[in-house]
Scaffold this motif. Structure first.
Motif, PDB file in Angstrom:
ATOM      1  N   GLN A  75      -0.215   7.940   3.281  1.00  0.00           N
ATOM      2  CA  GLN A  75      -1.040   7.840   2.081  1.00  0.00           C
ATOM      3  C   GLN A  75      -2.455   7.410   2.420  1.00  0.00           C
ATOM      4  O   GLN A  75      -2.709   6.802   3.463  1.00  0.00           O
ATOM      5  N   ILE A  76      -3.372   7.759   1.528  1.00  0.00           N
ATOM      6  CA  ILE A  76      -4.752   7.296   1.592  1.00  0.00           C
ATOM      7  C   ILE A  76      -4.857   6.049   0.726  1.00  0.00           C
ATOM      8  O   ILE A  76      -4.499   6.076  -0.445  1.00  0.00           O
ATOM      9  N   ASP A  77      -5.344   4.950   1.306  1.00  0.00           N
ATOM     10  CA  ASP A  77      -5.439   3.675   0.600  1.00  0.00           C
ATOM     11  C   ASP A  77      -6.878   3.198   0.522  1.00  0.00           C
ATOM     12  O   ASP A  77      -7.615   3.252   1.515  1.00  0.00           O
ATOM     13  N   GLN A  78      -7.277   2.692  -0.639  1.00  0.00           N
ATOM     14  CA  GLN A  78      -8.509   1.937  -0.784  1.00  0.00           C
ATOM     15  C   GLN A  78      -8.167   0.460  -0.667  1.00  0.00           C
ATOM     16  O   GLN A  78      -7.525  -0.103  -1.541  1.00  0.00           O
ATOM     17  N   ASN A  79      -8.572  -0.172   0.442  1.00  0.00           N
ATOM     18  CA  ASN A  79      -8.343  -1.592   0.672  1.00  0.00           C
ATOM     19  C   ASN A  79      -9.669  -2.342   0.606  1.00  0.00           C
ATOM     20  O   ASN A  79     -10.713  -1.743   0.390  1.00  0.00           O
ATOM     21  N   GLY A  80      -9.624  -3.670   0.808  1.00  0.00           N
ATOM     22  CA  GLY A  80     -10.860  -4.427   0.837  1.00  0.00           C
ATOM     23  C   GLY A  80     -10.754  -5.788   0.178  1.00  0.00           C
ATOM     24  O   GLY A  80      -9.656  -6.297  -0.088  1.00  0.00           O
ATOM     25  N   TRP A  81     -11.908  -6.384  -0.115  1.00  0.00           N
ATOM     26  CA  TRP A  81     -11.982  -7.702  -0.739  1.00  0.00           C
ATOM     27  C   TRP A  81     -13.354  -7.863  -1.380  1.00  0.00           C
ATOM     28  O   TRP A  81     -14.232  -7.013  -1.216  1.00  0.00           O
TER      29      TRP A  81
END
Length: 222
Positions: A75-81
């Motif tokens: 899957q393509i994930d948008q991660n971050g903070w």
């Protein structure tokens, strides 16, 4: 890492297809929302805020028996903070300080692989645990103005200089499957990718976590 993910996906696909006539083979599509966070010594003294993202992908589930199997979920994930309520130098520099948020958005190609347990008759409940590997597709820093304070500062920048190209960690999954027809099911569940790798190229440790809520469809092949 990118070559490893692609090769693993192809091998899994070939393996599952070759045995799909003997055991139960399921192919699914899923998408949903990520609740992202980060931890590490880079955040000593302050805690980064959570950041929402999205994901989409598919899952390949090979069941050895009615209850046990293995699932791959590329899957393509948008991660971050997020760092919220910061004060930035004004434009021009001699201007007043402006308030806003700094959002770190990281797009990954992730491949969780999990051992699964499924139970139930008509409505089925499933749980899984395993590992994931990830390849960084994009690194984006977004400055978002706090308009309530009168700030007009905003902008974004993309680079590949601050974070490593790979990520890995533990994966946990739980969900429920509802039958819609003989070969088609609806699925809903959660997936947690708990990062173990230090993704920071320099300086103190940064590790990610993405808790995903997902829905999708499952196609059964026997």
């Amino acid at each position: 890492m990118k070559q490893f993910l692609i090769s693993s996906l192809l091998l899994l696909g070939c393996y599952f297809m070759s045995f799909s006539q003997q055991k139960q083979f399921e192919f699914g599509l899923h998408s949903g929302v990520n609740f992202n966070s980060a931890r590490g010594y880079a955040f000593t003294g302050f805690k980064p805020g959570n950041l929402f993202g999205v994901h989409f992908g598919f899952d390949i589930h090979y069941k050895f028996s009615e209850n046990f199997g293995v699932k791959a979920m590329p899957q393509i994930d948008q991660n971050g903070w997020a760092h919220r309520s910061l004060y930035f130098e004004g434009i021009p520099p001699s201007g007043p300080l402006q308030k806003g948020d700094a959002l770190t958005r990281l797009a990954y190609l992730n491949l969780p692989v999990l051992a699964t347990f499924t139970t139930g008759s008509r409505i089925k409940f499933t749980a899984g645990a395993g590992f994931f590997g990830g390849y960084l597709l994009e690194e984006l820093l977004v400055i978002k103005a706090d308009k309530s304070s009168g700030s007009t500062l905003s902008g974004s920048s993309s680079s590949s200089e601050n974070y490593k190209s790979y990520n890995y960690g533990l994966s946990f999954n739980a969900g429920v499957i509802f039958p819609m027809s003989k070969r088609l099911n609806f699925q809903a569940g959660m997936l947690d990718n708990f990062g173990l790798a230090n993704i920071n190229k320099s300086g103190e440790t940064i590790k990610t976590n993405a808790l995903s809520a997902m829905v999708g469809m499952v196609f059964l092949c026997k």
